[in-house]
Design a protein around this motif. Structure first.
Motif, PDB file in Angstrom:
ATOM      1  N   GLY A  89     -19.195   2.437   0.095  1.00  0.00           N
ATOM      2  CA  GLY A  89     -17.910   2.943   0.575  1.00  0.00           C
ATOM      3  C   GLY A  89     -16.888   2.798  -0.526  1.00  0.00           C
ATOM      4  N   GLN A  90     -15.911   3.695  -0.560  1.00  0.00           N
ATOM      5  CA  GLN A  90     -14.843   3.544  -1.567  1.00  0.00           C
ATOM      6  C   GLN A  90     -13.517   3.928  -0.951  1.00  0.00           C
ATOM      7  OE1 GLN A  90     -13.193   4.400  -4.912  1.00  0.00           O
ATOM      8  NE2 GLN A  90     -11.931   5.758  -3.664  1.00  0.00           N
ATOM      9  N   ILE A  91     -12.497   3.179  -1.346  1.00  0.00           N
ATOM     10  CA  ILE A  91     -11.154   3.462  -0.847  1.00  0.00           C
ATOM     11  C   ILE A  91     -10.155   3.102  -1.944  1.00  0.00           C
ATOM     12  CG2 ILE A  91     -10.587   1.220   0.229  1.00  0.00           C
ATOM     13  CD1 ILE A  91     -10.382   4.265   2.327  1.00  0.00           C
ATOM     14  N   GLY A  92      -9.124   3.906  -2.056  1.00  0.00           N
ATOM     15  CA  GLY A  92      -8.042   3.601  -2.995  1.00  0.00           C
ATOM     16  C   GLY A  92      -6.823   3.198  -2.184  1.00  0.00           C
ATOM     17  N   GLN A  93      -6.292   2.027  -2.429  1.00  0.00           N
ATOM     18  CA  GLN A  93      -5.193   1.549  -1.581  1.00  0.00           C
ATOM     19  C   GLN A  93      -4.061   0.932  -2.405  1.00  0.00           C
ATOM     20  OE1 GLN A  93      -7.213  -1.601   0.802  1.00  0.00           O
ATOM     21  NE2 GLN A  93      -5.861  -2.985  -0.309  1.00  0.00           N
ATOM     22  N   THR A  94      -2.924   0.768  -1.717  1.00  0.00           N
ATOM     23  CA  THR A  94      -1.779   0.110  -2.340  1.00  0.00           C
ATOM     24  C   THR A  94      -1.975  -1.409  -2.254  1.00  0.00           C
ATOM     25  OG1 THR A  94      -0.583  -0.025  -0.249  1.00  0.00           O
ATOM     26  CG2 THR A  94      -0.243   1.971  -1.561  1.00  0.00           C
ATOM     27  N   MET A  95      -1.063  -2.151  -2.879  1.00  0.00           N
ATOM     28  CA  MET A  95      -1.157  -3.607  -2.819  1.00  0.00           C
ATOM     29  C   MET A  95      -0.920  -4.118  -1.409  1.00  0.00           C
ATOM     30  SD  MET A  95       0.662  -4.580  -6.390  1.00  0.00           S
ATOM     31  CE  MET A  95       0.192  -6.294  -6.450  1.00  0.00           C
ATOM     32  N   ASP A  96      -0.220  -3.336  -0.591  1.00  0.00           N
ATOM     33  CA  ASP A  96      -0.015  -3.762   0.801  1.00  0.00           C
ATOM     34  C   ASP A  96      -0.988  -3.066   1.759  1.00  0.00           C
ATOM     35  OD1 ASP A  96       1.454  -1.429   0.211  1.00  0.00           O
ATOM     36  OD2 ASP A  96       2.962  -1.820   1.739  1.00  0.00           O
ATOM     37  N   GLY A  97      -2.139  -2.654   1.218  1.00  0.00           N
ATOM     38  CA  GLY A  97      -3.237  -2.228   2.077  1.00  0.00           C
ATOM     39  C   GLY A  97      -3.053  -0.895   2.776  1.00  0.00           C
ATOM     40  N   ARG A  98      -2.389   0.053   2.106  1.00  0.00           N
ATOM     41  CA  ARG A  98      -2.182   1.390   2.709  1.00  0.00           C
ATOM     42  C   ARG A  98      -2.997   2.422   1.942  1.00  0.00           C
ATOM     43  NH1 ARG A  98       1.094  -0.071   7.130  1.00  0.00           N
ATOM     44  NH2 ARG A  98       2.444  -1.728   6.397  1.00  0.00           N
ATOM     45  N   ILE A  99      -3.561   3.398   2.691  1.00  0.00           N
ATOM     46  CA  ILE A  99      -4.317   4.465   2.023  1.00  0.00           C
ATOM     47  C   ILE A  99      -3.607   5.806   2.090  1.00  0.00           C
ATOM     48  CG2 ILE A  99      -6.577   3.395   2.301  1.00  0.00           C
ATOM     49  CD1 ILE A  99      -6.974   5.543   4.617  1.00  0.00           C
ATOM     50  N   ALA A 100      -2.504   5.863   2.834  1.00  0.00           N
ATOM     51  CA  ALA A 100      -1.734   7.113   2.922  1.00  0.00           C
ATOM     52  C   ALA A 100      -0.375   6.790   3.528  1.00  0.00           C
ATOM     53  CB  ALA A 100      -2.468   8.133   3.802  1.00  0.00           C
ATOM     54  N   THR A 101       0.575   7.710   3.339  1.00  0.00           N
ATOM     55  CA  THR A 101       1.888   7.549   3.970  1.00  0.00           C
ATOM     56  C   THR A 101       1.760   7.826   5.476  1.00  0.00           C
ATOM     57  OG1 THR A 101       2.468   9.875   3.753  1.00  0.00           O
ATOM     58  CG2 THR A 101       3.003   8.452   1.877  1.00  0.00           C
ATOM     59  N   ILE A 102       2.841   7.638   6.222  1.00  0.00           N
ATOM     60  CA  ILE A 102       2.767   7.896   7.673  1.00  0.00           C
ATOM     61  C   ILE A 102       2.485   9.371   7.962  1.00  0.00           C
ATOM     62  CG2 ILE A 102       4.124   5.947   8.562  1.00  0.00           C
ATOM     63  CD1 ILE A 102       6.532   7.922   8.627  1.00  0.00           C
ATOM     64  N   THR A 103       2.762  10.250   7.009  1.00  0.00           N
ATOM     65  CA  THR A 103       2.452  11.675   7.218  1.00  0.00           C
ATOM     66  C   THR A 103       1.033  12.011   6.762  1.00  0.00           C
ATOM     67  OG1 THR A 103       3.324  12.256   5.047  1.00  0.00           O
ATOM     68  CG2 THR A 103       4.864  12.383   6.904  1.00  0.00           C
ATOM     69  N   GLY A 104       0.324  11.010   6.225  1.00  0.00           N
ATOM     70  CA  GLY A 104      -1.068  11.233   5.835  1.00  0.00           C
ATOM     71  C   GLY A 104      -1.241  11.553   4.359  1.00  0.00           C
ATOM     72  N   GLN A 105      -0.143  11.584   3.590  1.00  0.00           N
ATOM     73  CA  GLN A 105      -0.283  11.950   2.178  1.00  0.00           C
ATOM     74  C   GLN A 105      -0.877  10.803   1.362  1.00  0.00           C
ATOM     75  OE1 GLN A 105       3.225  12.796  -0.101  1.00  0.00           O
ATOM     76  NE2 GLN A 105       1.919  13.469  -1.776  1.00  0.00           N
ATOM     77  N   MET A 138       3.861   0.336  -0.471  1.00  0.00           N
ATOM     78  CA  MET A 138       4.359   1.463   0.325  1.00  0.00           C
ATOM     79  C   MET A 138       5.294   0.954   1.434  1.00  0.00           C
ATOM     80  SD  MET A 138       1.825   4.442   1.661  1.00  0.00           S
ATOM     81  CE  MET A 138       0.957   5.013   0.226  1.00  0.00           C
ATOM     82  N   GLY A 139       4.952  -0.201   2.001  1.00  0.00           N
ATOM     83  CA  GLY A 139       5.819  -0.784   3.021  1.00  0.00           C
ATOM     84  C   GLY A 139       5.665  -0.179   4.401  1.00  0.00           C
ATOM     85  N   SER A 140       4.957   0.929   4.477  1.00  0.00           N
ATOM     86  CA  SER A 140       4.658   1.598   5.757  1.00  0.00           C
ATOM     87  C   SER A 140       3.429   2.452   5.448  1.00  0.00           C
ATOM     88  CB  SER A 140       5.824   2.486   6.184  1.00  0.00           C
ATOM     89  OG  SER A 140       6.027   3.480   5.193  1.00  0.00           O
ATOM     90  N   GLY A 141       2.924   3.169   6.440  1.00  0.00           N
ATOM     91  CA  GLY A 141       1.793   4.054   6.154  1.00  0.00           C
ATOM     92  C   GLY A 141       0.522   3.629   6.854  1.00  0.00           C
ATOM     93  N   ARG A 142      -0.554   4.348   6.525  1.00  0.00           N
ATOM     94  CA  ARG A 142      -1.828   4.138   7.228  1.00  0.00           C
ATOM     95  C   ARG A 142      -2.637   3.024   6.577  1.00  0.00           C
ATOM     96  NH1 ARG A 142      -3.747  10.241   8.906  1.00  0.00           N
ATOM     97  NH2 ARG A 142      -1.692  10.877   9.617  1.00  0.00           N
ATOM     98  N   PRO A 143      -3.115   2.066   7.388  1.00  0.00           N
ATOM     99  CA  PRO A 143      -3.886   0.956   6.815  1.00  0.00           C
ATOM    100  C   PRO A 143      -5.285   1.384   6.377  1.00  0.00           C
ATOM    101  CG  PRO A 143      -3.789   0.773   9.206  1.00  0.00           C
ATOM    102  CD  PRO A 143      -2.961   1.967   8.840  1.00  0.00           C
ATOM    103  N   SER A 144      -5.859   0.596   5.466  1.00  0.00           N
ATOM    104  CA  SER A 144      -7.189   0.923   4.915  1.00  0.00           C
ATOM    105  C   SER A 144      -8.298   0.805   5.951  1.00  0.00           C
ATOM    106  CB  SER A 144      -7.540  -0.036   3.787  1.00  0.00           C
ATOM    107  OG  SER A 144      -6.471  -0.230   2.936  1.00  0.00           O
ATOM    108  N   PHE A 145      -8.154  -0.152   6.872  1.00  0.00           N
ATOM    109  CA  PHE A 145      -9.223  -0.397   7.844  1.00  0.00           C
ATOM    110  C   PHE A 145      -8.653  -0.444   9.255  1.00  0.00           C
ATOM    111  CE2 PHE A 145     -10.669  -2.060   3.837  1.00  0.00           C
ATOM    112  CZ  PHE A 145     -11.927  -1.495   3.746  1.00  0.00           C
TER     113      PHE A 145
END
Ligand SMILES: NC(=O)c1ccc[n+]([C@@H]2O[C@H](COP(=O)([O-])OP(=O)(O)OC[C@H]3O[C@@H](n4cnc5c(N)ncnc54)[C@H](OP(=O)(O)O)[C@@H]3O)[C@@H](O)[C@H]2O)c1
Length: 214
Positions: A5-21, A168-175
């Protein structure tokens, strides 16, 4: 069969903004690593959420190598025929839908119909079906729902998490996993780390919790 599995995330564990970007959380080294993984596997798998939001090409562009088979898990058949993953470029393309559903697939796209159990197509069922197609090295490229399901089902050998220097401070979590109350219920991982310029790759070994397929 090997599943990564592979995922690219921010330091606060987000993989996309709240709009999915999510284009692009990772920089050029992280993206090259992803393309290297694609070049090493037989098939790359995404959930329909990622196919609809990102409309990815899922091919190998940033390194040299062969394009893997493209697989979308789409139980309800929600993906349109004009999605980039279905374009005709000589690569095998598989559309996984639920038993009882029908889709009118673009030319050359093969439809695999699999049973649902408790509203999911089990990860092991998906892997067995890919194995029957002769696909043995599999990359699960997201999103969170799909990757979490494979991890929870014990269907990943390795997990590559690339952490970018972004908060990001908000957004979709990695898991997305069931809630736990105690820290000893959390999954602790055996890892090796690699610095990719200003990003860090966590190479997590999940082989000890890997489900054996019949
Ligand atoms: N940063 C990164 O590395 C990265 C990578 C990939 C994606 N993303 C981001 O992640 C977001 C999408 O993630 P997501 O979690 O919403 O969606 P997702 O995992 O791509 O897709 C989830 C959907 O796929 C179907 N699905 C997947 N596995 C299934 C299974 N085993 N059984 C039944 N259905 C299954 C379901 O479709 P139905 O809803 O039709 O039942 C489910 O709702 C996007 O914003 C994308 O940009 C980021």
């Amino acid at each position: 069969m090997t599943v990564i599995g592979q995922i690219g995330q921010t330091m606060d564990g987000r993989i996309a903004t709240i709009t999915g970007q999510s284009k692009y959380i990772n920089g050029s080294s992280g993206l090259s690593h992803l393309h290297q993984l694609r070049a090493l596997v037989d098939a790359v798998v995404i959930g329909v959420g990622t196919a609809l939001t990102d409309n990815p090409q899922l091919n190998v562009r940033l390194v040299s190598g062969k394009n893997p088979t493209r697989v979308v898990i789409d139980p309800q058949g929600r993906l349109g025929c004009d999605a980039q993953v279905w374009r005709e470029d000589g690569t095998k393309r598989l559309w996984i839908i639920a038993e009882g559903k029908k889709v009118s697939a673009p030319s050359g796209v093969e439809v695999l119909t699999l049973p649902m159990v408790d509203g999911r197509i089990e990860a092991a069922t998906i892997l067995k079906s890919l194995r029957m197609q002769g696909l043995k090295r599999i990359l699960i490229e997201g999103g969170a729902f799909t990757l979490s399901h494979f991890m929870q089902a014990g269907c990943l050998d390795r997990l590559h998490i690339i952490i970018a220097p972004i908060i990001m401070g908000s957004g979709r979590p990695s898991f997305e996993l069931p809630a736990i109350e105690h820290m000893d219920q959390a999954t602790r991982l055996n890892i090796q780390t690699h610095v990719l310029n200003n990003e860090v790759l966590f190479d997590c070994d999940l082989s000890s919790q890997r489900l054996k397929l019949d």
